[in-house]
Design an enzyme around this catalytic site. Structure first.
Site, PDB file in Angstrom:
ATOM      1  N   LYS A 139      24.785  26.040 108.678  1.00 41.54           N
ATOM      2  CA  LYS A 139      24.538  27.156 107.755  1.00 41.54           C
ATOM      3  C   LYS A 139      25.842  27.498 107.033  1.00 41.54           C
ATOM      4  CE  LYS A 139      22.488  31.783 107.641  1.00 41.54           C
ATOM      5  NZ  LYS A 139      22.146  32.969 108.438  1.00 41.54           N
ATOM      6  N   HIS A 154      26.309  30.185 104.814  1.00 41.79           N
ATOM      7  CA  HIS A 154      26.434  31.566 104.348  1.00 41.79           C
ATOM      8  C   HIS A 154      26.059  32.501 105.488  1.00 41.79           C
ATOM      9  CE1 HIS A 154      22.187  30.516 103.806  1.00 41.79           C
ATOM     10  NE2 HIS A 154      21.943  31.803 103.975  1.00 41.79           N
TER      11      HIS A 154
END
Length: 224
Positions: A104, A106
């Site tokens: 991921k 963000h």
């Protein structure tokens, strides 16, 4: 056999997680039994499952470790339920950690869910079942890439007791290759001994026909 193991066998049957018949495994093997931890779907089932794992981890590894790592995806609820059970049963706070399938980029960035791994952490890995050991080949490098941790062991719910990638069982291969212990809440020998020709809630789950099929399966695929 410890009482929690007997209860766990009944729990797998009640939850329709352990089934007998004819099944084709991911490996291509035709098996007379099949175990699918995805069948645990209710809060009550997950709470009880966490308790069985907690007792088995306590018996095999003690509680002198920091993190319970559950590989995505099935290992995620297993790690959460079991850390809660360890807290409830033994008053010990263990952190849970899992990986994402994709990194991921963000918000809560990275490949991990839950606790981050730190240098010096002692880790126990939790999975549903290990047939060939291939999942650990993916999981172990992810863990070791995050921090300088010590993996104390692997706990699965059922040891199928069949050949992994050699003539040894997958759990034995893991111990030999990575240097940490690999254990299960129960193994198939214990399951067969407990259920063979024994009525449970009015039904025989392992009759002579199923027992013959299991014996034939282990003649071909049983670990040495």
């Amino acid at each position: 056999m410890e009482s929690y193991k007997q209860e766990f066998i009944e729990f797998m049957v009640d939850s329709q997680v352990l089934k007998f018949g004819e099944f084709t495994l991911k490996s291509g093997r035709k098996s007379p039994f099949f175990m699918n931890a995805g069948g645990y779907v209710t809060g009550t089932q997950l709470r009880k499952l966490g308790e069985y794992y907690a007792k088995a981890i306590h018996d095999n590894y003690g509680l002198d470790f920091d993190v319970l790592f559950g590989p995505a995806y099935k290992g995620i609820p297993l790690s959460v339920a079991t850390t809660m059970a360890i807290s409830e049963l033994y008053g010990k706070d263990i952190r849970y950690c899992s990986n994402r399938k994709e990194v991921k980029d963000h918000g809560d960035t990275g490949i991990l869910l839950g606790s981050k791994l730190k240098d010096g952490d002692r880790v126990v890995i939790i999975e549903d079942v290990t047939t060939s050991g291939k999942s650990i080949e993916e999981t172990y490098p992810i863990i070791k890439a995050q921090a300088d941790v010590e993996v104390k062991g692997l706990m699965v719910s059922l040891n199928r007791m069949e050949k992994g990638q050699t003539d040894k069982s997958a759990l034995a291969e893991i111990k030999e290759k990575y240097g940490f212990d690999a254990n299960a809440i129960v193994n198939m020998q214990e399951v067969v001994e407990y259920l063979y020709n024994k009525p449970y809630k009015g039904q025989i789950y392992i009759d002579d026909t199923i027992k013959t099929a299991i014996d034939a399966y282990y003649e071909q695929y049983g670990a040495k």
